[in-house]
Motif scaffolding. Structure first.
Motif, PDB file in Angstrom:
ATOM      1  N   LEU A 238      -7.770   2.722  -7.653  1.00  0.00           N
ATOM      2  CA  LEU A 238      -7.263   3.877  -6.906  1.00  0.00           C
ATOM      3  C   LEU A 238      -6.815   3.394  -5.536  1.00  0.00           C
ATOM      4  CD1 LEU A 238      -6.924   6.998  -6.660  1.00  0.00           C
ATOM      5  CD2 LEU A 238      -9.252   7.032  -5.705  1.00  0.00           C
ATOM      6  N   LEU A 239      -5.545   3.665  -5.196  1.00  0.00           N
ATOM      7  CA  LEU A 239      -5.023   3.322  -3.882  1.00  0.00           C
ATOM      8  C   LEU A 239      -4.887   4.601  -3.069  1.00  0.00           C
ATOM      9  CD1 LEU A 239      -3.538   1.346  -6.157  1.00  0.00           C
ATOM     10  CD2 LEU A 239      -2.473   0.420  -4.103  1.00  0.00           C
ATOM     11  N   LEU A 240      -5.565   4.660  -1.934  1.00  0.00           N
ATOM     12  CA  LEU A 240      -5.543   5.805  -1.033  1.00  0.00           C
ATOM     13  C   LEU A 240      -4.868   5.339   0.254  1.00  0.00           C
ATOM     14  CD1 LEU A 240      -9.230   6.975  -1.639  1.00  0.00           C
ATOM     15  CD2 LEU A 240      -7.158   7.850  -2.742  1.00  0.00           C
ATOM     16  N   HIS A 241      -3.644   5.826   0.521  1.00  0.00           N
ATOM     17  CA  HIS A 241      -2.840   5.183   1.569  1.00  0.00           C
ATOM     18  C   HIS A 241      -2.082   6.213   2.396  1.00  0.00           C
ATOM     19  CE1 HIS A 241      -1.573   0.909   2.390  1.00  0.00           C
ATOM     20  NE2 HIS A 241      -0.820   1.585   3.260  1.00  0.00           N
ATOM     21  N   GLY A 242      -2.103   6.037   3.706  1.00  0.00           N
ATOM     22  CA  GLY A 242      -1.399   6.920   4.620  1.00  0.00           C
ATOM     23  C   GLY A 242       0.087   6.622   4.670  1.00  0.00           C
ATOM     24  N   ARG A 243       0.908   7.658   4.580  1.00  0.00           N
ATOM     25  CA  ARG A 243       2.354   7.487   4.648  1.00  0.00           C
ATOM     26  C   ARG A 243       2.785   6.939   6.002  1.00  0.00           C
ATOM     27  NH1 ARG A 243       6.998   6.904   1.770  1.00  0.00           N
ATOM     28  NH2 ARG A 243       6.286   8.448   0.256  1.00  0.00           N
ATOM     29  N   GLN A 244       2.016   7.245   7.070  1.00  0.00           N
ATOM     30  CA  GLN A 244       2.384   6.839   8.428  1.00  0.00           C
ATOM     31  C   GLN A 244       1.641   5.572   8.880  1.00  0.00           C
ATOM     32  OE1 GLN A 244       4.801   8.810   9.421  1.00  0.00           O
ATOM     33  NE2 GLN A 244       4.405  10.238   7.743  1.00  0.00           N
ATOM     34  N   ASP A 245       1.125   4.806   7.943  1.00  0.00           N
ATOM     35  CA  ASP A 245       0.323   3.623   8.269  1.00  0.00           C
ATOM     36  C   ASP A 245       1.159   2.599   9.044  1.00  0.00           C
ATOM     37  OD1 ASP A 245      -1.316   1.311   8.252  1.00  0.00           O
ATOM     38  OD2 ASP A 245      -2.243   1.931   6.363  1.00  0.00           O
ATOM     39  N   ALA A 246       0.713   2.276  10.256  1.00  0.00           N
ATOM     40  CA  ALA A 246       1.433   1.324  11.109  1.00  0.00           C
ATOM     41  C   ALA A 246       0.924  -0.102  10.944  1.00  0.00           C
ATOM     42  CB  ALA A 246       1.305   1.746  12.575  1.00  0.00           C
ATOM     43  N   PHE A 247      -0.125  -0.304  10.162  1.00  0.00           N
ATOM     44  CA  PHE A 247      -0.703  -1.634   9.988  1.00  0.00           C
ATOM     45  C   PHE A 247      -0.390  -2.216   8.606  1.00  0.00           C
ATOM     46  CE2 PHE A 247      -3.094   0.314  13.361  1.00  0.00           C
ATOM     47  CZ  PHE A 247      -3.341  -0.717  14.249  1.00  0.00           C
ATOM     48  N   VAL A 248      -0.546  -1.402   7.571  1.00  0.00           N
ATOM     49  CA  VAL A 248      -0.239  -1.822   6.201  1.00  0.00           C
ATOM     50  C   VAL A 248       0.772  -0.812   5.661  1.00  0.00           C
ATOM     51  CG1 VAL A 248      -1.157  -2.319   3.908  1.00  0.00           C
ATOM     52  CG2 VAL A 248      -2.576  -2.749   5.928  1.00  0.00           C
ATOM     53  N   PRO A 249       2.049  -1.164   5.604  1.00  0.00           N
ATOM     54  CA  PRO A 249       3.090  -0.185   5.267  1.00  0.00           C
ATOM     55  C   PRO A 249       2.864   0.486   3.915  1.00  0.00           C
ATOM     56  CG  PRO A 249       4.071  -2.219   6.085  1.00  0.00           C
ATOM     57  CD  PRO A 249       2.611  -2.500   5.883  1.00  0.00           C
ATOM     58  N   PHE A 250       3.193   1.774   3.867  1.00  0.00           N
ATOM     59  CA  PHE A 250       3.070   2.528   2.616  1.00  0.00           C
ATOM     60  C   PHE A 250       3.942   1.915   1.524  1.00  0.00           C
ATOM     61  CE2 PHE A 250       4.051   6.030  -0.285  1.00  0.00           C
ATOM     62  CZ  PHE A 250       2.774   6.474  -0.590  1.00  0.00           C
ATOM     63  N   SER A 251       5.073   1.339   1.910  1.00  0.00           N
ATOM     64  CA  SER A 251       5.955   0.716   0.914  1.00  0.00           C
ATOM     65  C   SER A 251       5.251  -0.410   0.175  1.00  0.00           C
ATOM     66  CB  SER A 251       7.225   0.187   1.586  1.00  0.00           C
ATOM     67  OG  SER A 251       6.910  -0.835   2.533  1.00  0.00           O
ATOM     68  N   GLY A 252       4.325  -1.088   0.844  1.00  0.00           N
ATOM     69  CA  GLY A 252       3.556  -2.140   0.183  1.00  0.00           C
ATOM     70  C   GLY A 252       2.640  -1.579  -0.891  1.00  0.00           C
ATOM     71  N   ALA A 253       2.039  -0.426  -0.609  1.00  0.00           N
ATOM     72  CA  ALA A 253       1.187   0.219  -1.611  1.00  0.00           C
ATOM     73  C   ALA A 253       2.020   0.677  -2.800  1.00  0.00           C
ATOM     74  CB  ALA A 253       0.454   1.405  -0.984  1.00  0.00           C
ATOM     75  N   GLU A 254       3.228   1.190  -2.531  1.00  0.00           N
ATOM     76  CA  GLU A 254       4.112   1.602  -3.627  1.00  0.00           C
ATOM     77  C   GLU A 254       4.477   0.407  -4.501  1.00  0.00           C
ATOM     78  OE1 GLU A 254       6.755   5.325  -2.225  1.00  0.00           O
ATOM     79  OE2 GLU A 254       7.077   3.503  -1.031  1.00  0.00           O
ATOM     80  N   ALA A 255       4.710  -0.742  -3.877  1.00  0.00           N
ATOM     81  CA  ALA A 255       5.043  -1.940  -4.644  1.00  0.00           C
ATOM     82  C   ALA A 255       3.827  -2.476  -5.387  1.00  0.00           C
ATOM     83  CB  ALA A 255       5.609  -3.013  -3.720  1.00  0.00           C
ATOM     84  N   ALA A 256       2.655  -2.359  -4.775  1.00  0.00           N
ATOM     85  CA  ALA A 256       1.448  -2.939  -5.363  1.00  0.00           C
ATOM     86  C   ALA A 256       0.969  -2.175  -6.584  1.00  0.00           C
ATOM     87  CB  ALA A 256       0.332  -2.979  -4.321  1.00  0.00           C
ATOM     88  N   VAL A 257       1.141  -0.854  -6.589  1.00  0.00           N
ATOM     89  CA  VAL A 257       0.550  -0.067  -7.670  1.00  0.00           C
ATOM     90  C   VAL A 257       1.081  -0.489  -9.032  1.00  0.00           C
ATOM     91  CG1 VAL A 257       2.232   1.846  -7.593  1.00  0.00           C
ATOM     92  CG2 VAL A 257      -0.136   2.283  -8.307  1.00  0.00           C
ATOM     93  N   GLY A 258       2.312  -0.973  -9.085  1.00  0.00           N
ATOM     94  CA  GLY A 258       2.881  -1.416 -10.352  1.00  0.00           C
ATOM     95  C   GLY A 258       2.388  -2.765 -10.822  1.00  0.00           C
ATOM     96  N   LEU A 259       1.641  -3.474  -9.965  1.00  0.00           N
ATOM     97  CA  LEU A 259       1.143  -4.801 -10.321  1.00  0.00           C
ATOM     98  C   LEU A 259      -0.218  -4.757 -11.009  1.00  0.00           C
ATOM     99  CD1 LEU A 259       2.076  -6.718  -7.023  1.00  0.00           C
ATOM    100  CD2 LEU A 259       3.394  -6.559  -9.154  1.00  0.00           C
ATOM    101  N   TRP A 260      -0.859  -3.578 -10.983  1.00  0.00           N
ATOM    102  CA  TRP A 260      -2.172  -3.439 -11.607  1.00  0.00           C
ATOM    103  C   TRP A 260      -2.028  -2.947 -13.041  1.00  0.00           C
ATOM    104  CZ3 TRP A 260      -6.220  -4.813  -8.458  1.00  0.00           C
ATOM    105  CH2 TRP A 260      -5.999  -4.786  -7.081  1.00  0.00           C
ATOM    106  N   PRO A 261      -2.893  -3.369 -13.945  1.00  0.00           N
ATOM    107  CA  PRO A 261      -2.851  -2.830 -15.306  1.00  0.00           C
ATOM    108  C   PRO A 261      -3.141  -1.329 -15.358  1.00  0.00           C
ATOM    109  CG  PRO A 261      -4.105  -4.886 -15.233  1.00  0.00           C
ATOM    110  CD  PRO A 261      -3.861  -4.481 -13.814  1.00  0.00           C
ATOM    111  N   ASP A 262      -4.025  -0.838 -14.481  1.00  0.00           N
ATOM    112  CA  ASP A 262      -4.440   0.574 -14.511  1.00  0.00           C
ATOM    113  C   ASP A 262      -4.665   1.035 -13.071  1.00  0.00           C
ATOM    114  OD1 ASP A 262      -5.527   3.071 -14.901  1.00  0.00           O
ATOM    115  OD2 ASP A 262      -7.355   2.370 -15.894  1.00  0.00           O
ATOM    116  N   ALA A 263      -3.635   1.598 -12.441  1.00  0.00           N
ATOM    117  CA  ALA A 263      -3.738   1.967 -11.032  1.00  0.00           C
ATOM    118  C   ALA A 263      -3.033   3.285 -10.753  1.00  0.00           C
ATOM    119  CB  ALA A 263      -3.164   0.866 -10.142  1.00  0.00           C
ATOM    120  N   ARG A 264      -3.525   3.989  -9.741  1.00  0.00           N
ATOM    121  CA  ARG A 264      -2.920   5.241  -9.291  1.00  0.00           C
ATOM    122  C   ARG A 264      -2.879   5.247  -7.776  1.00  0.00           C
ATOM    123  NH1 ARG A 264      -4.674  10.702  -8.155  1.00  0.00           N
ATOM    124  NH2 ARG A 264      -6.856  10.069  -8.442  1.00  0.00           N
TER     125      ARG A 264
END
Length: 266
Positions: free
Chosen positions: A211-237
């Motif tokens: 489970l990825l819980l991520h702020g859209r306004q994150d200034a440290f770890v961009p939300f775009s990175g979470a969007e890219a990462a979720v597809g790399l897991w076998p079972d992720a949301r």
């Protein structure tokens, strides 16, 4: 509370709260302490969960003079702590840099865990690369660390003020600032370690639900990175916190707890 020897006689500090429900290990972000979870732990205890928090090497109440303060070393501490406490298939929840730690620990523990949560997690990469256009560069990391070395108090106050996108009280900023100020002088090397970490190959080996819980306004770890990462897991949301910056568990606490508890109760 207790201490666990993990490098010779050097110790990490941990707190272990009993419960009949699924165990949860909460892994804090760079430079702060287990106290960052103070607004989360009561809800998990009310849900019946067994909860473990700890201070990373060099942070808070843990010893400061470790030789190895890398992401891998802290990940090994998580695995050792789970074994020491005989946790039964816990869920690992890592915030920020703690997300990379959680991924490293998950790769060590394999089927011994039942789930993984990344809260604004800095995984699979914190810094950008030619094939990963998310995040800053190593020079940005070194700029922050140069500020810490030359004016520790002012730099950490600025970092604390930038964590949340939702307006928070001065007391919340001071609470974060106090945690940063408790970090030892080797703590900068942990952030340097994160700047070199690439966990993309590791993600595919982790077969538990994520489970990825991520702020859209994150200034440290961009939300775009979470969007890219979720597809790399076998079972992720991925759950988006539209208003939040880097700390959705502070900024949108009710929604955060609802999502986290729902995942734990699966």
């Amino acid at each position: 509370m207790g201490y666990l020897e993990v490098e010779g006689t050097r110790r990490i500090y941990f707190e272990h709260y009993e419960g009949s429900g699924r165990p949860v290990v909460l892994i804090h972000g760079w430079g702060v302490t287990a106290s960052c979870w103070d607004n989360v732990v009561p809800a998990l205890l009310a849900n019946g969960n067994e909860v473990v928090t700890f201070d990373h090497r060099t942070c808070g109440r843990s010893d400061k003079d470790f030789d190895d303060v890398s992401i891998e070393a802290i990940g090994s501490d998580v695995a050792e702590l789970c074994a020491h406490l005989s946790l039964d298939r816990p869920v690992l929840n890592g915030w920020s840099l703690g997300g990379a730690v959680a991924v490293d620990a998950a790769s060590r523990l394999g089927s011994q865990i039942s789930g993984l949560v990344l809260t604004g997690g800095a995984s699979p990469r914190y810094t950008a690369a030619p094939d990963w256009p998310h995040g800053g560069g190593v020079a940005d990391v070194e700029g922050v660390l140069a500020g810490v070395e030359s004016d520790r108090a002012t730099t950490f106050k600025a970092v604390s003020s930038a964590v949340c996108a939702v307006p928070v009280s001065p007391e919340v900023v001071d609470w974060m600032w106090a945690m940063f100020m408790a970090m030892g002088p080797r703590g900068g090397d942990t952030l340097r370690s994160l700047a070199d970490v690439d966990q993309r190959k590791t993600l595919a080996t982790i077969e538990v639900p994520v489970l990825l819980l991520h702020g859209r306004q994150d200034a440290f770890v961009p939300f775009s990175g979470a969007e890219a990462a979720v597809g790399l897991w076998p079972d992720a949301r991925l759950v988006e916190f539209e208003q939040s910056g880097h700390a959705p568990f502070v900024e949108e606490r009710d929604k955060y707890l609802s999502e986290l508890v729902g995942f734990l109760n699966r």
